[in-house]
Design an enzyme around this catalytic site. Structure first.
Site, mmCIF file in Angstrom:
data_model
loop_
_atom_site.group_PDB
_atom_site.id
_atom_site.type_symbol
_atom_site.label_atom_id
_atom_site.label_comp_id
_atom_site.label_asym_id
_atom_site.label_seq_id
_atom_site.Cartn_x
_atom_site.Cartn_y
_atom_site.Cartn_z
ATOM 1 N N ARG A 1 2.969 0.924 3.350
ATOM 2 C CA ARG A 1 3.723 -0.270 3.728
ATOM 3 C C ARG A 1 3.820 -1.253 2.569
ATOM 4 O O ARG A 1 2.917 -1.349 1.727
ATOM 5 C CB ARG A 1 3.081 -0.956 4.939
ATOM 6 N N LYS B 1 -9.250 4.473 -5.631
ATOM 7 C CA LYS B 1 -9.879 4.501 -4.310
ATOM 8 C C LYS B 1 -9.450 5.715 -3.500
ATOM 9 O O LYS B 1 -10.272 6.375 -2.860
ATOM 10 C CB LYS B 1 -9.546 3.208 -3.545
ATOM 11 N N MET B 2 -8.133 6.007 -3.499
ATOM 12 C CA MET B 2 -7.635 7.130 -2.711
ATOM 13 C C MET B 2 -8.215 8.445 -3.218
ATOM 14 O O MET B 2 -8.613 9.317 -2.443
ATOM 15 C CB MET B 2 -6.110 7.162 -2.760
ATOM 16 N N GLY B 3 -8.252 8.603 -4.552
ATOM 17 C CA GLY B 3 -8.804 9.816 -5.130
ATOM 18 C C GLY B 3 -10.273 9.989 -4.792
ATOM 19 O O GLY B 3 -10.727 11.088 -4.455
ATOM 20 N N GLY C 1 -6.388 11.329 -10.501
ATOM 21 C CA GLY C 1 -6.509 9.909 -10.185
ATOM 22 C C GLY C 1 -7.925 9.553 -9.784
ATOM 23 O O GLY C 1 -8.502 10.195 -8.900
ATOM 24 N N ALA C 2 -8.487 8.536 -10.430
ATOM 25 C CA ALA C 2 -9.869 8.132 -10.160
ATOM 26 C C ALA C 2 -9.927 6.805 -9.414
ATOM 27 O O ALA C 2 -10.920 6.086 -9.487
ATOM 28 C CB ALA C 2 -10.651 8.035 -11.469
ATOM 29 N N THR D 1 0.857 -1.185 0.000
ATOM 30 C CA THR D 1 0.000 0.000 0.000
ATOM 31 C C THR D 1 0.892 1.234 0.000
ATOM 32 O O THR D 1 2.119 1.130 -0.058
ATOM 33 C CB THR D 1 -0.905 0.023 1.247
ATOM 34 N N CYS D 2 0.274 2.412 0.111
ATOM 35 C CA CYS D 2 1.072 3.635 0.108
ATOM 36 C C CYS D 2 1.931 3.761 1.363
ATOM 37 O O CYS D 2 2.955 4.445 1.350
ATOM 38 C CB CYS D 2 0.171 4.859 -0.030
ATOM 39 N N GLN E 1 -9.496 1.127 5.603
ATOM 40 C CA GLN E 1 -9.068 0.834 4.235
ATOM 41 C C GLN E 1 -8.100 -0.344 4.194
ATOM 42 O O GLN E 1 -8.147 -1.178 3.288
ATOM 43 C CB GLN E 1 -8.415 2.070 3.616
#
Length: 443
Positions: free
Chosen positions: A52, A192-194, A189-190, A49-50, A116
């Site tokens: 880890r 999940k985070m966006g 960015g489309a 992930t972003c 998340q």
């Protein structure tokens, strides 16, 4: 067998290094297949992930497992082991199990209590299952972990004050601009985070929103949900001229916004400041842009200050969840200890069934006129007798497996029944076979 975790995360490594060790979603399947073929590795799940990149593994030897997992990481990302090692955290046995529970429950997240990561762990596990990188131990462990994480969030209030990193980015914007109603927000960015960022922005009053993505249709779908506008990424420079707030999370492998691009944009913004938050790993925005006078750039590590604001309250709930984790670990370790008795029970059943089969053959020779129905009835009842006789010994064997000195006690059990089982009762030496892996219910 041993459970091992090798982790690089936001606690141990800055974003500049984490982005070097980030697996793209499209390559996870190949990565887990490659790791599965490494010496000592029996099962594996890779989570990236972003915040880890972590490798969860069942290994036959801890020392060998540690080395070959480090080597795999270094080789995959074309780095030297010496470059990677200083940034790694390694958890073994109970520590590894506890770490997985804590991570999945959100207790090890930058934003304690966020949910998340639960979805990310679940997705990684299911993908590992699909490529047959998991077996008996991880099928059971991850099932328990995901189930507990869901229960932890439903039975405590940790989620009520928890924030995602995307929400933390929005909170930072609110502190700088106050009311977001008149701010023009640009989302790059489309994914999940966006979408999480856009959802939180909309909830905070933002109504002038533009969504940009390499695939325009994805941007259009997301923008429509929040009454925003979608534009192709080719119009990025024009969009930067209009924006007050930029939140970027594209997942691109190279900078989407360069210093050269932003220098040109600044000349045309007439001194208007641009607040930029880069929550992508690898980063979307050239960090050198922060040197420009009118651009104020924050990356994912800068969000830590915003996250700390609600931390104290969430930590109280985290203590309750940690207690739940400790209870669940006892259950898992009890289950794990019974693995050593499986070959013993199988041998006992096989011996009993062999005796029953020999008895049926002898009976048929002595009473040759038995009908098929009579043979079936006799066979059924003799097997029933065997099952009744074995019920108590099997129960005792399972109880012995979780007691102190289980190996010696089960060896005596095997001797009493004249069973030939290698290393009866020693979980670490039980042959690791997926042939008897139990099916795992849907998570």
């Amino acid at each position: 067998m041993h459970i091992l975790v090798v982790s690089v995360n936001y606690r141990t490594a800055p974003v500049e290094f984490r982005e070097k060790l980030t697996f793209q979603a499209a390559e996870l399947e190949q990565a887990m297949n490659t790791l599965q073929n490494q010496k000592s590795v029996l099962e594996n799940v890779i989570v990236s992930t972003c915040n880890r990149t972590e490798i969860y593994a069942v290994v036959d030897q801890l020392h060998t497992g540690r080395y070959y997992i480090k080597k795999f990481l270094a080789d995959w990302f074309q780095l030297e082991i010496e470059e990677v090692a200083p940034y790694l955290s390694i958890f073994e046995q109970d520590g590894a199990i506890d770490h997985l529970f804590r991570v999945t429950c959100g207790l090890d997240s930058m934003v304690v209590g966020e949910t998340q990561i639960l979805g990310q762990i679940k997705d990684s596990f299911l993908e590992a299952q699909q490529v047959k990188a998991t077996g008996t131990i991880f099928n059971e462990l991850f099932k328990q972990v995901v189930t507990l994480a869901k229960r932890a969030h439903s039975e405590t209030t940790i989620g009520e004050s928890a924030m995602s990193v995307s929400y933390a980015a929005v909170e930072l914007g609110k502190k700088i601009f106050g009311d977001l109603t008149d701010c023009h927000v640009l989302i790059l960015g489309a994914g999940k985070m966006g979408e999480l960022a856009l959802q939180n922005l909309y909830g905070s009053g933002a109504r002038k929103v533009t969504v940009m993505n390499r695939t325009l249709t994805k941007a259009e779908v997301m923008a429509e949900k929040y009454m925003g506008h979608a534009k192709p990424l080719s119009e990025l420079q024009c969009a930067l001229l209009e924006a007050d707030i930029l939140i970027s999370s594209t997942g691109a492998s190279e900078y989407v916004i360069t210093k050269e691009m932003m220098t040109k944009v600044e000349r045309m913004r007439s001194g208007r400041p641009l607040f930029m938050v880069d929550i992508a790993v690898p980063r979307d925005i050239d960090p050198a842009i922060d040197e420009l006078e009118g651009s104020f750039l924050y990356d994912i590590d800068d969000l830590q200050g915003v996250v700390e604001a609600n931390r104290a309250e969430r930590l109280k709930e985290a203590e309750k969840i940690q207690f739940m984790i400790e209870e669940e670990m006892v259950l898992f370790k009890t289950w794990l200890s019974t693995l050593g008795v499986v070959p013993l029970i199988s041998a006992l059943r096989d011996k009993a069934l062999a005796i029953q089969s020999d008895t049926m053959e002898s009976l048929e020779r002595k009473i040759p006129n038995l009908s098929d129905r009579e043979k079936k009835v006799i066979s059924k009842h003799t097997k029933s007798i065997i099952n009744q006789l074995l019920k108590d010994p099997i129960l005792v064997a399972k109880e012995l497996a979780v007691e102190e000195g289980a190996g010696e006690k089960l060896a005596l059990f095997a001797k009493i029944f004249d069973l030939e089982v290698e290393e009866a009762g020693n979980t670490e030496e039980v042959e690791h076979k997926r042939a008897w892996t139990p099916s795992v219910p849907s998570l």
